[in-house]
Scaffold this motif. Structure first.
Motif, short mmCIF file in Angstrom:
data_model
loop_
_atom_site.label_atom_id
_atom_site.label_comp_id
_atom_site.label_asym_id
_atom_site.label_seq_id
_atom_site.Cartn_x
_atom_site.Cartn_y
_atom_site.Cartn_z
N GLY A 42 5.21 42.11 -29.40
CA GLY A 42 5.17 40.75 -28.88
C GLY A 42 3.75 40.22 -28.89
N SER A 70 7.66 39.41 -32.37
CA SER A 70 8.16 38.27 -31.59
C SER A 70 6.96 37.46 -31.13
CB SER A 70 8.95 38.74 -30.37
OG SER A 70 10.09 39.47 -30.76
N GLN A 76 7.10 32.93 -22.13
CA GLN A 76 8.22 33.52 -22.88
C GLN A 76 8.02 35.01 -23.14
OE1 GLN A 76 7.90 30.79 -26.17
NE2 GLN A 76 9.71 29.64 -25.54
N LYS A 80 9.68 39.09 -21.48
CA LYS A 80 10.24 40.05 -22.44
C LYS A 80 9.62 41.43 -22.25
CE LYS A 80 11.70 36.89 -26.10
NZ LYS A 80 11.64 36.58 -27.55
N GLU A 85 12.18 44.04 -23.64
CA GLU A 85 12.65 43.44 -24.89
C GLU A 85 11.57 43.46 -25.96
OE1 GLU A 85 14.15 39.58 -23.95
OE2 GLU A 85 15.63 40.37 -22.52
N VAL A 86 10.31 43.69 -25.57
CA VAL A 86 9.26 44.02 -26.52
C VAL A 86 8.63 45.33 -26.05
CG1 VAL A 86 8.79 41.64 -27.21
CG2 VAL A 86 7.50 42.65 -25.31
#
Length: 301
Positions: A42, A70, A76, A80, A85-86
């Protein structure tokens, strides 16, 4: 509750200031065998983060990892990281610059490497504005200065640490009472306003930061912040989700922990993107070829 916390809580829609990711193969060296798990990288959507992330991307590919990138705004990407998510985030400014986000998501993350020291926010004016007229943020209120200075202070995304603290600076120095307005915008808005005003030799002030390519070309100078609103310097830190560090290969973690760039290297790569028009991966590869000894030390057994 500080104004920065209120602003963060109030965000419903945030703009993504992205630099397009480029899925090119590393040209710096051959990858190692046996490390096949994809790493979710990310990055915050500003060009200096993009070039820093590109160096990490190159290193991961050298280690044999496929990389999924990402890109998003601060508001945002940090969630994550907290949600796993990252796997990696480039980069958290610790302990000060991104304190609002780290307080929320830091418990789920781990610091891996200090990529550069001295990361800090600074309001700047053009070098041609006399220092005896404007030396500090407080001077912007002086009637003779305000009469010449653009009252619109063009910024970037409202969810960045810089914009949150700059909003506090507007209040702390009474600049709103003098007619100044801090305007959020895209990275194109930010750099466009800079280029037009500089070409016209206008008096203007910008909420800038180190590292940034503008500091590399010497067109702006920093103002003193006597109230200390913008905060002290931080470390630009490569951080990882704790879940990922628990399953990542030990060698990958060891190599990542060795990466160090410094402010000048990041600013130079940022210049290559914004002035020489290279892609972030190309800028990273250019720097890594010129600094192969440092890169080899990161990757040493």
């Amino acid at each position: 509750m500080s104004l920065s916390t209120v602003l963060l809580a109030a965000l419903l829609v945030v703009s993504t200031l992205s630099v397009p990711a480029r899925a090119s193969q590393s040209v710096v060296g051959q990858s190692e065998a046996g490390q096949s798990e994809a790493v979710r990288l990310g990055r915050i959507g500003l060009s200096f983060y993009a070039v820093t992330a590109a160096v990490v991307h190159e290193v991961l590919e050298r280690l044999g990892h496929p990389v999924e990138v990402s890109t998003g705004s601060h508001a945002q990407i940090f969630p994550k990281l907290g949600a796993g998510e990252v796997d990696l985030l480039v980069a958290a400014w610790l302990p000060h610059g991104h304190a609002v986000y780290w307080a929320q998501y830091g418990a789920q993350a781990k610091e891996l490497a200090v990529l550069y020291e001295g990361a800090r926010f600074a309001w700047m004016v053009p070098a041609y504005v006399p220092e005896d007229a404007v030396a500090s943020i407080a001077d912007l209120r002086e009637s003779e200065v305000a009469a010449r200075m653009s009252r619109v202070i063009q910024g970037t995304g409202r969810d960045s640490g810089n914009m949150m603290l700059s909003a506090e600076a507007v209040k702390a120095y009474g600049l709103d009472e003098a007619g100044y307005v801090l305007r959020p915008g895209t990275l194109s808005d930010f750099h466009g306003a800079y280029g037009r005003a500089l070409a016209a030799r206008a008096w203007f002030v910008m909420p800038l930061w180190y590292p940034h390519y503008i500091n590399r070309i010497g067109s702006m100078r920093a103002l003193d912040d006597p109230k200390g609103v913008l905060g002290p310097a931080s470390n630009g830190t490569l951080v990882a989700s704790r879940a990922w560090t628990g399953r990542a290969p030990a060698r990958t973690l060891q190599v990542l922990s060795r990466i160090h760039l410094g402010l000048d290297a990041v600013a130079e790569m940022d210049r290559l993107v914004n002035v020489e028009r290279l892609q972030p991966r190309e800028a990273a590869q250019t720097w890594m070829r010129a600094n192969e000894a440092a890169v080899s030390a990161w990757l040493a057994d």
